[in-house]
Motif scaffolding. Structure first.
Motif, mmCIF file in Angstrom:
data_model
loop_
_atom_site.group_PDB
_atom_site.id
_atom_site.type_symbol
_atom_site.label_atom_id
_atom_site.label_comp_id
_atom_site.label_asym_id
_atom_site.label_seq_id
_atom_site.Cartn_x
_atom_site.Cartn_y
_atom_site.Cartn_z
ATOM 1 N N VAL A 237 56.191 31.704 35.037
ATOM 2 C CA VAL A 237 55.448 30.838 35.941
ATOM 3 C C VAL A 237 54.003 31.325 35.985
ATOM 4 N N ILE A 238 53.102 30.424 36.311
ATOM 5 C CA ILE A 238 51.684 30.763 36.421
ATOM 6 C C ILE A 238 51.265 30.568 37.867
ATOM 7 N N ILE B 264 60.939 28.951 42.568
ATOM 8 C CA ILE B 264 61.443 30.307 42.802
ATOM 9 C C ILE B 264 60.798 31.259 41.796
ATOM 10 N N ILE B 265 60.313 32.395 42.287
ATOM 11 C CA ILE B 265 59.778 33.398 41.357
ATOM 12 C C ILE B 265 60.760 34.555 41.155
ATOM 13 N N GLU B 266 61.855 34.512 41.870
ATOM 14 C CA GLU B 266 62.883 35.552 41.740
ATOM 15 C C GLU B 266 63.347 35.646 40.287
ATOM 16 N N GLY B 267 63.186 36.821 39.693
ATOM 17 C CA GLY B 267 63.622 37.052 38.324
ATOM 18 C C GLY B 267 62.735 36.446 37.248
ATOM 19 N N LYS B 268 61.653 35.812 37.636
ATOM 20 C CA LYS B 268 60.746 35.173 36.662
ATOM 21 C C LYS B 268 59.638 36.142 36.249
ATOM 22 N N ARG B 269 59.017 35.818 35.133
ATOM 23 C CA ARG B 269 57.813 36.540 34.707
ATOM 24 C C ARG B 269 56.624 35.760 35.262
ATOM 25 N N VAL B 270 55.852 36.409 36.101
ATOM 26 C CA VAL B 270 54.722 35.771 36.765
ATOM 27 C C VAL B 270 53.427 36.179 36.062
ATOM 28 N N VAL B 271 52.633 35.179 35.701
ATOM 29 C CA VAL B 271 51.283 35.427 35.199
ATOM 30 C C VAL B 271 50.344 35.082 36.344
ATOM 31 N N LEU B 272 49.768 36.096 36.940
ATOM 32 C CA LEU B 272 48.826 35.946 38.038
ATOM 33 C C LEU B 272 47.431 35.769 37.438
ATOM 34 N N VAL B 273 46.722 34.715 37.839
ATOM 35 C CA VAL B 273 45.437 34.364 37.227
ATOM 36 C C VAL B 273 44.322 34.433 38.266
ATOM 37 N N ASP B 274 43.257 35.142 37.919
ATOM 38 C CA ASP B 274 42.060 35.179 38.768
ATOM 39 C C ASP B 274 40.830 35.149 37.870
ATOM 40 N N ASP B 275 39.707 34.769 38.443
ATOM 41 C CA ASP B 275 38.502 34.656 37.625
ATOM 42 C C ASP B 275 37.875 36.007 37.319
ATOM 43 N N VAL B 276 37.760 36.880 38.330
ATOM 44 C CA VAL B 276 37.078 38.165 38.152
ATOM 45 C C VAL B 276 37.918 39.282 38.754
ATOM 46 N N LEU B 277 38.094 40.350 37.992
ATOM 47 C CA LEU B 277 38.741 41.561 38.505
ATOM 48 C C LEU B 277 37.638 42.534 38.867
ATOM 49 N N MET C 5 49.966 40.813 45.227
ATOM 50 C CA MET C 5 51.322 41.292 44.917
ATOM 51 C C MET C 5 52.148 41.416 46.187
ATOM 52 N N ASP C 6 51.534 41.839 47.278
ATOM 53 C CA ASP C 6 52.242 41.875 48.559
ATOM 54 C C ASP C 6 52.625 40.459 48.995
ATOM 55 N N ALA C 7 51.694 39.509 48.847
ATOM 56 C CA ALA C 7 51.952 38.128 49.262
ATOM 57 C C ALA C 7 53.058 37.478 48.424
ATOM 58 N N MET C 8 53.124 37.815 47.148
ATOM 59 C CA MET C 8 54.132 37.215 46.259
ATOM 60 C C MET C 8 55.554 37.558 46.665
ATOM 61 N N ILE C 9 55.744 38.714 47.250
ATOM 62 C CA ILE C 9 57.090 39.167 47.618
ATOM 63 C C ILE C 9 57.760 38.184 48.588
ATOM 64 N N ALA C 10 56.973 37.434 49.346
ATOM 65 C CA ALA C 10 57.536 36.433 50.257
ATOM 66 C C ALA C 10 58.260 35.324 49.499
ATOM 67 N N ALA D 280 60.641 39.378 37.907
ATOM 68 C CA ALA D 280 61.091 40.352 36.910
ATOM 69 C C ALA D 280 59.900 41.166 36.411
ATOM 70 N N LYS D 281 58.737 40.500 36.316
ATOM 71 C CA LYS D 281 57.531 41.158 35.824
ATOM 72 C C LYS D 281 56.328 40.382 36.327
ATOM 73 N N VAL D 282 55.247 41.098 36.603
ATOM 74 C CA VAL D 282 53.990 40.468 36.982
ATOM 75 C C VAL D 282 52.939 40.905 35.978
ATOM 76 N N GLU D 283 52.253 39.929 35.405
ATOM 77 C CA GLU D 283 51.150 40.202 34.496
ATOM 78 C C GLU D 283 49.886 39.601 35.101
ATOM 79 N N LEU D 284 48.753 40.214 34.797
ATOM 80 C CA LEU D 284 47.481 39.759 35.339
ATOM 81 C C LEU D 284 46.585 39.255 34.223
#
Length: 180
Positions: A34-35, A92-105, A115-120, A125-129
């Protein structure tokens, strides 16, 4: 205010194509991926990437928006309270691979809050940035992006200005701005 062009419209298009190709190489058919775009500015990049991925893969890929305002460690320390934006994750993000997208790190604090907010919404399964611009030498937390459009050496006195057509600008451009 001095502005230096980091990426023009053509280079930005090439950069986004490269980022999408990296995602396709790593995620294949996106059946478990999921994105999620970070509010407020990461959603525009997420929408661009999402549209291009769906066109290239011919697959339906879930897209959501995440606001981490209330999870920020500086939320109560600001003189002017931060304004929250919409969170829209209707899958549902449970067990999914999440691609978190932002413009600037920048410091990494917004990503930590995200990452704290996503837990809700479940335990992925994995979070990528994925970020368009990685501001090197400004990190306050040990956060690193998995996909980077362009790494830029910056000073804390500078800022990165992302102008996208999706935000109402005439052309896609990214600038490095000196605060004078």
């Amino acid at each position: 205010m001095q502005k230096k062009l980091i990426l023009d419209s053509d280079l930005l298009d090439i950069t986004i194509s490269r980022l999408c190709q990296q995602l396709i190489e790593r995620h294949g058919n996106f059946s478990e991926t999921v994105i999620i775009g970070m509010q407020p500015r990461g959603i525009h990049l997420a929408e661009i990437i999402h549209a291009r991925l769906q066109k290239d893969t011919k697959k339906e890929i879930p897209l959501g928006y995440l606001d981490a305002t209330f999870y920020r460690d500086d939320f109560r320390r600001r003189e002017i309270p931060a304004k929250a934006n919409e969170t829209r994750i209707d899958f549902i993000i449970e067990g999914k691979r999440v691609v978190l997208v932002d413009d600037v790190l920048f410091t990494g604090r917004t990503i930590r809050a995200a990452m704290d907010a996503m837990i809700a919404f479940g335990r992925p399964a994995k979070v990528e940035l994925l970020v368009l611009i990685d501001r090197k030498y400004t990190r306050e937390l040990p956060v690193a992006a998995d996909y980077v459009g362009k790494a830029v050496n910056t000073l804390t006195s500078q800022r990165v200005l992302v102008e996208l057509e999706a935000q109402g600008h005439k052309q896609n451009k990214i600038w490095l701005v000196n605060k004078d």
